[in-house]
Design a protein around this motif. Structure first.
Motif, PDB file in Angstrom:
ATOM      1  N   MET A   1       0.812  -1.186   0.000  1.00 33.07           N
ATOM      2  CA  MET A   1       0.000   0.000   0.000  1.00 33.07           C
ATOM      3  C   MET A   1       0.861   1.257   0.000  1.00 33.07           C
ATOM      4  O   MET A   1       0.507   2.258  -0.617  1.00 33.07           O
ATOM      5  CB  MET A   1      -0.931  -0.037   1.221  1.00 33.07           C
ATOM      6  N   GLN A   2       1.996   1.170   0.721  1.00 36.12           N
ATOM      7  CA  GLN A   2       2.872   2.329   0.813  1.00 36.12           C
ATOM      8  C   GLN A   2       3.498   2.621  -0.558  1.00 36.12           C
ATOM      9  O   GLN A   2       3.699   3.780  -0.916  1.00 36.12           O
ATOM     10  CB  GLN A   2       3.956   2.081   1.852  1.00 36.12           C
ATOM     11  N   LYS A   3       3.783   1.575  -1.331  1.00 32.50           N
ATOM     12  CA  LYS A   3       4.336   1.746  -2.673  1.00 32.50           C
ATOM     13  C   LYS A   3       3.331   2.470  -3.579  1.00 32.50           C
ATOM     14  O   LYS A   3       3.693   3.357  -4.357  1.00 32.50           O
ATOM     15  CB  LYS A   3       4.694   0.373  -3.246  1.00 32.50           C
ATOM     16  N   PHE A   4       2.055   2.109  -3.465  1.00 36.32           N
ATOM     17  CA  PHE A   4       0.997   2.741  -4.247  1.00 36.32           C
ATOM     18  C   PHE A   4       0.870   4.216  -3.888  1.00 36.32           C
ATOM     19  O   PHE A   4       0.762   5.075  -4.763  1.00 36.32           O
ATOM     20  CB  PHE A   4      -0.330   2.006  -4.016  1.00 36.32           C
ATOM     21  N   ALA A   5       0.900   4.541  -2.596  1.00 35.86           N
ATOM     22  CA  ALA A   5       0.806   5.930  -2.143  1.00 35.86           C
ATOM     23  C   ALA A   5       2.003   6.730  -2.627  1.00 35.86           C
ATOM     24  O   ALA A   5       1.878   7.908  -2.983  1.00 35.86           O
ATOM     25  CB  ALA A   5       0.707   5.988  -0.623  1.00 35.86           C
ATOM     26  N   GLY A   6       3.159   6.110  -2.672  1.00 30.79           N
ATOM     27  CA  GLY A   6       4.357   6.786  -3.173  1.00 30.79           C
ATOM     28  C   GLY A   6       4.226   7.135  -4.640  1.00 30.79           C
ATOM     29  O   GLY A   6       4.641   8.208  -5.082  1.00 30.79           O
ATOM     30  N   LYS A   7       3.640   6.235  -5.431  1.00 31.68           N
ATOM     31  CA  LYS A   7       3.423   6.506  -6.859  1.00 31.68           C
ATOM     32  C   LYS A   7       2.443   7.665  -7.049  1.00 31.68           C
ATOM     33  O   LYS A   7       2.643   8.521  -7.903  1.00 31.68           O
ATOM     34  CB  LYS A   7       2.910   5.262  -7.572  1.00 31.68           C
ATOM     35  N   ILE A   8       1.371   7.680  -6.269  1.00 32.34           N
ATOM     36  CA  ILE A   8       0.386   8.759  -6.371  1.00 32.34           C
ATOM     37  C   ILE A   8       1.028  10.092  -5.998  1.00 32.34           C
ATOM     38  O   ILE A   8       0.837  11.102  -6.664  1.00 32.34           O
ATOM     39  CB  ILE A   8      -0.849   8.463  -5.493  1.00 32.34           C
ATOM     40  N   PHE A   9       1.827  10.082  -4.937  1.00 29.36           N
ATOM     41  CA  PHE A   9       2.502  11.307  -4.512  1.00 29.36           C
ATOM     42  C   PHE A   9       3.467  11.781  -5.597  1.00 29.36           C
ATOM     43  O   PHE A   9       3.565  12.978  -5.882  1.00 29.36           O
ATOM     44  CB  PHE A   9       3.239  11.079  -3.184  1.00 29.36           C
ATOM     45  N   ALA A  10       4.172  10.863  -6.215  1.00 29.23           N
ATOM     46  CA  ALA A  10       5.117  11.220  -7.276  1.00 29.23           C
ATOM     47  C   ALA A  10       4.390  11.820  -8.467  1.00 29.23           C
ATOM     48  O   ALA A  10       4.838  12.813  -9.046  1.00 29.23           O
ATOM     49  CB  ALA A  10       5.923   9.994  -7.697  1.00 29.23           C
ATOM     50  N   ARG A  11       3.250  11.241  -8.818  1.00 24.95           N
ATOM     51  CA  ARG A  11       2.481  11.784  -9.947  1.00 24.95           C
ATOM     52  C   ARG A  11       1.903  13.147  -9.612  1.00 24.95           C
ATOM     53  O   ARG A  11       1.894  14.047 -10.447  1.00 24.95           O
ATOM     54  CB  ARG A  11       1.361  10.821 -10.339  1.00 24.95           C
ATOM     55  N   ALA A  12       1.441  13.307  -8.388  1.00 24.17           N
ATOM     56  CA  ALA A  12       0.902  14.604  -7.975  1.00 24.17           C
ATOM     57  C   ALA A  12       1.997  15.662  -8.018  1.00 24.17           C
ATOM     58  O   ALA A  12       1.767  16.794  -8.446  1.00 24.17           O
ATOM     59  CB  ALA A  12       0.294  14.508  -6.581  1.00 24.17           C
ATOM     60  N   THR A  13       3.180  15.303  -7.601  1.00 23.39           N
ATOM     61  CA  THR A  13       4.306  16.233  -7.643  1.00 23.39           C
ATOM     62  C   THR A  13       4.654  16.581  -9.087  1.00 23.39           C
ATOM     63  O   THR A  13       4.925  17.737  -9.418  1.00 23.39           O
ATOM     64  CB  THR A  13       5.526  15.627  -6.925  1.00 23.39           C
ATOM     65  N   ALA A  14       4.636  15.588  -9.964  1.00 20.27           N
ATOM     66  CA  ALA A  14       4.929  15.823 -11.380  1.00 20.27           C
ATOM     67  C   ALA A  14       3.871  16.731 -12.006  1.00 20.27           C
ATOM     68  O   ALA A  14       4.195  17.659 -12.750  1.00 20.27           O
ATOM     69  CB  ALA A  14       5.010  14.501 -12.122  1.00 20.27           C
ATOM     70  N   VAL A  15       2.616  16.497 -11.717  1.00 26.08           N
ATOM     71  CA  VAL A  15       1.535  17.320 -12.251  1.00 26.08           C
ATOM     72  C   VAL A  15       1.672  18.754 -11.741  1.00 26.08           C
ATOM     73  O   VAL A  15       1.506  19.719 -12.490  1.00 26.08           O
ATOM     74  CB  VAL A  15       0.150  16.729 -11.891  1.00 26.08           C
ATOM     75  N   ARG A  16       1.986  18.891 -10.456  1.00 28.89           N
ATOM     76  CA  ARG A  16       2.166  20.223  -9.881  1.00 28.89           C
ATOM     77  C   ARG A  16       3.324  20.944 -10.564  1.00 28.89           C
ATOM     78  O   ARG A  16       3.254  22.130 -10.867  1.00 28.89           O
ATOM     79  CB  ARG A  16       2.402  20.121  -8.378  1.00 28.89           C
ATOM     80  N   SER A  17       4.400  20.230 -10.831  1.00 27.36           N
ATOM     81  CA  SER A  17       5.566  20.805 -11.498  1.00 27.36           C
ATOM     82  C   SER A  17       5.218  21.250 -12.915  1.00 27.36           C
ATOM     83  O   SER A  17       5.582  22.342 -13.344  1.00 27.36           O
ATOM     84  CB  SER A  17       6.696  19.787 -11.531  1.00 27.36           C
ATOM     85  N   ILE A  18       4.499  20.416 -13.626  1.00 29.05           N
ATOM     86  CA  ILE A  18       4.086  20.754 -14.990  1.00 29.05           C
ATOM     87  C   ILE A  18       3.157  21.968 -14.977  1.00 29.05           C
ATOM     88  O   ILE A  18       3.289  22.885 -15.794  1.00 29.05           O
ATOM     89  CB  ILE A  18       3.408  19.548 -15.667  1.00 29.05           C
ATOM     90  N   ALA A  19       2.209  22.007 -14.071  1.00 29.53           N
ATOM     91  CA  ALA A  19       1.279  23.127 -13.979  1.00 29.53           C
ATOM     92  C   ALA A  19       2.013  24.421 -13.641  1.00 29.53           C
ATOM     93  O   ALA A  19       1.716  25.481 -14.211  1.00 29.53           O
ATOM     94  CB  ALA A  19       0.204  22.836 -12.930  1.00 29.53           C
ATOM     95  N   THR A  20       2.994  24.348 -12.749  1.00 27.84           N
ATOM     96  CA  THR A  20       3.770  25.534 -12.378  1.00 27.84           C
ATOM     97  C   THR A  20       4.559  26.058 -13.570  1.00 27.84           C
ATOM     98  O   THR A  20       4.578  27.264 -13.824  1.00 27.84           O
ATOM     99  CB  THR A  20       4.732  25.203 -11.217  1.00 27.84           C
ATOM    100  N   ARG A  21       5.183  25.149 -14.328  1.00 26.82           N
ATOM    101  CA  ARG A  21       5.919  25.583 -15.527  1.00 26.82           C
ATOM    102  C   ARG A  21       4.989  26.166 -16.580  1.00 26.82           C
ATOM    103  O   ARG A  21       5.318  27.144 -17.239  1.00 26.82           O
ATOM    104  CB  ARG A  21       6.706  24.415 -16.101  1.00 26.82           C
ATOM    105  N   PHE A  22       3.802  25.576 -16.734  1.00 23.62           N
ATOM    106  CA  PHE A  22       2.840  26.065 -17.720  1.00 23.62           C
ATOM    107  C   PHE A  22       2.386  27.478 -17.392  1.00 23.62           C
ATOM    108  O   PHE A  22       2.315  28.339 -18.267  1.00 23.62           O
ATOM    109  CB  PHE A  22       1.631  25.122 -17.788  1.00 23.62           C
ATOM    110  N   VAL A  23       2.093  27.733 -16.145  1.00 19.24           N
ATOM    111  CA  VAL A  23       1.626  29.061 -15.727  1.00 19.24           C
ATOM    112  C   VAL A  23       2.744  30.088 -15.876  1.00 19.24           C
ATOM    113  O   VAL A  23       2.502  31.231 -16.255  1.00 19.24           O
ATOM    114  CB  VAL A  23       1.101  29.008 -14.277  1.00 19.24           C
ATOM    115  N   ALA A  24       3.979  29.699 -15.603  1.00 17.71           N
ATOM    116  CA  ALA A  24       5.110  30.630 -15.668  1.00 17.71           C
ATOM    117  C   ALA A  24       5.598  30.872 -17.095  1.00 17.71           C
ATOM    118  O   ALA A  24       6.274  31.864 -17.360  1.00 17.71           O
ATOM    119  CB  ALA A  24       6.258  30.100 -14.825  1.00 17.71           C
TER     120      ALA A  24
END
Length: 79
Positions: A1-24
């Motif tokens: 379960m912890q591995k699954f949560a880590g993947k979700i967190f990694a994807r959320a971080t990637a999406v946040r990074s992409i959104a930040t670059r897009f806005v900037a």
């Protein structure tokens, strides 16, 4: 379960990074501004032509009619 949560967190971080670059990112802002200016100029030209179009049409038709009448009545100049 912890591995699954880590993947979700990694994807959320990637999406946040992409959104930040897009806005900037402002590379296309100038193109959009020029497009908006061109659109406004087109609207102004269309509005002007609609406002004076009837008058221009009447003036040109009047000149054409006068020219045709002078040609067919024989009073036209033969320079």
């Amino acid at each position: 379960m912890q591995k699954f949560a880590g993947k979700i967190f990694a994807r959320a971080t990637a999406v946040r990074s992409i959104a930040t670059r897009f806005v900037a990112d402002e590379r296309g802002a100038t193109s959009i501004e020029y497009g908006m200016i061109a659109g406004l100029i087109s609207i102004a030209i269309a509005a002007t032509l609609l406002a004076i179009g009837g008058t221009l049409r009447d003036d040109f038709y009047g000149l054409a009619l006068e020219g045709l009448q002078s040609i067919f009545s024989g009073s036209g100049s033969t320079d």
